[in-house]
Design a protein around this motif. Structure first.
Motif, PDB file in Angstrom:
ATOM      1  N   PRO A 119       0.805  -1.238   0.000  1.00 17.30           N
ATOM      2  CA  PRO A 119       0.000   0.000   0.000  1.00 17.30           C
ATOM      3  C   PRO A 119       0.831   1.279   0.000  1.00 17.30           C
ATOM      4  O   PRO A 119       0.409   2.281  -0.544  1.00 17.30           O
ATOM      5  N   VAL A 120       2.011   1.238   0.617  1.00 16.82           N
ATOM      6  CA  VAL A 120       2.867   2.429   0.663  1.00 16.82           C
ATOM      7  C   VAL A 120       4.172   2.108  -0.047  1.00 16.82           C
ATOM      8  O   VAL A 120       4.811   1.106   0.244  1.00 16.82           O
ATOM      9  N   THR A 121       4.559   2.968  -0.975  1.00 16.84           N
ATOM     10  CA  THR A 121       5.821   2.817  -1.694  1.00 16.84           C
ATOM     11  C   THR A 121       6.690   4.020  -1.386  1.00 16.84           C
ATOM     12  O   THR A 121       6.245   5.162  -1.540  1.00 16.84           O
ATOM     13  N   VAL A 122       7.898   3.752  -0.938  1.00 18.28           N
ATOM     14  CA  VAL A 122       8.854   4.827  -0.673  1.00 18.28           C
ATOM     15  C   VAL A 122       9.881   4.792  -1.793  1.00 18.28           C
ATOM     16  O   VAL A 122      10.539   3.773  -2.007  1.00 18.28           O
ATOM     17  N   ARG A 123      10.004   5.886  -2.498  1.00 16.64           N
ATOM     18  CA  ARG A 123      10.980   5.972  -3.584  1.00 16.64           C
ATOM     19  C   ARG A 123      12.067   6.954  -3.183  1.00 16.64           C
ATOM     20  O   ARG A 123      11.768   8.073  -2.764  1.00 16.64           O
ATOM     21  N   VAL A 124      13.290   6.504  -3.335  1.00 12.64           N
ATOM     22  CA  VAL A 124      14.428   7.369  -3.043  1.00 12.64           C
ATOM     23  C   VAL A 124      15.226   7.500  -4.329  1.00 12.64           C
ATOM     24  O   VAL A 124      15.645   6.505  -4.914  1.00 12.64           O
ATOM     25  N   CYS A 125      15.425   8.718  -4.753  1.00 12.78           N
ATOM     26  CA  CYS A 125      16.182   9.004  -5.966  1.00 12.78           C
ATOM     27  C   CYS A 125      17.594   8.444  -5.827  1.00 12.78           C
ATOM     28  O   CYS A 125      18.219   8.550  -4.766  1.00 12.78           O
ATOM     29  N   ASP A 126      18.120   7.845  -6.904  1.00  9.78           N
ATOM     30  CA  ASP A 126      19.478   7.317  -6.834  1.00  9.78           C
ATOM     31  C   ASP A 126      20.396   7.913  -7.903  1.00  9.78           C
ATOM     32  O   ASP A 126      21.382   7.317  -8.291  1.00  9.78           O
ATOM     33  N   SER A 127      20.065   9.115  -8.371  1.00 10.00           N
ATOM     34  CA  SER A 127      20.933   9.781  -9.340  1.00 10.00           C
ATOM     35  C   SER A 127      22.159  10.351  -8.613  1.00 10.00           C
ATOM     36  O   SER A 127      22.226  10.358  -7.381  1.00 10.00           O
ATOM     37  N   LEU A 128      23.112  10.832  -9.368  1.00  2.00           N
ATOM     38  CA  LEU A 128      24.339  11.365  -8.782  1.00  2.00           C
ATOM     39  C   LEU A 128      24.050  12.549  -7.857  1.00  2.00           C
ATOM     40  O   LEU A 128      24.559  12.616  -6.734  1.00  2.00           O
TER      41      LEU A 128
END
Length: 146
Positions: A106-115
């Motif tokens: 139900p909950v998605t945590v997205r963390v950016c992994d760009s430079l």
């Protein structure tokens, strides 16, 4: 001189009309999914420039975009199913679930992994979220861009 060229005889049955297929081709529309999509869209216009907004409505309501809902939306908007699928899979924030796959939590945590995100501490944030007091199970973390 040259003799006139005649098309080859196509043999028995030439010129007959084809019978329609006994079973419809392609992905069939699930009646439940089309009813759900119609209920979500209500009286909103079915213009193609609103496709992303309609995809957001489905994603917000169900937490993901199922194959059945994508097919139903395509039928409702009178678009090809491939067009709807291509738009839905192009954007990383849509969770497209194919037939037989398990929907995301139900909950998605997205963390950016760009430079630039890494330089700002994204890796530390991701580690803290997964292992620290973030309450996120590591089994639900994925790197969609890895």
């Amino acid at each position: 001189m040259n003799a006139p060229v005649r098309p080859p005889d196509s043999g028995k049955g030439a010129g007959r009309k084809r019978r329609p297929a006994k079973t419809p081709k392609g992905r069939q529309i699930d009646p439940t999914a089309i009813d759900e999509v119609r209920a979500l869209l209500g009286d909103k216009p079915r213009r193609r420039d609103l496709l992303i907004e309609h995809l957001h409505l489905i994603q917000d309501r169900y937490g993901h975009l199922s194959a059945a809902h994508l097919a139903a939306l395509a039928a409702e908007m009178k678009l090809a199913q491939t067009e709807v699928y291509e738009v839905a899979t192009f954007y990383a924030h849509f969770d497209v679930v194919k037939e037989g796959e398990t929907p995301p939590p139900p909950v998605t945590v997205r963390v950016c992994d760009s430079l630039s995100c890494a330089m700002a501490g994204a890796e530390k944030l991701q580690t803290r979220t997964v292992t620290g007091g973030g309450g996120v199970s590591p089994s639900f973390t994925t790197s969609k861009w890895a």
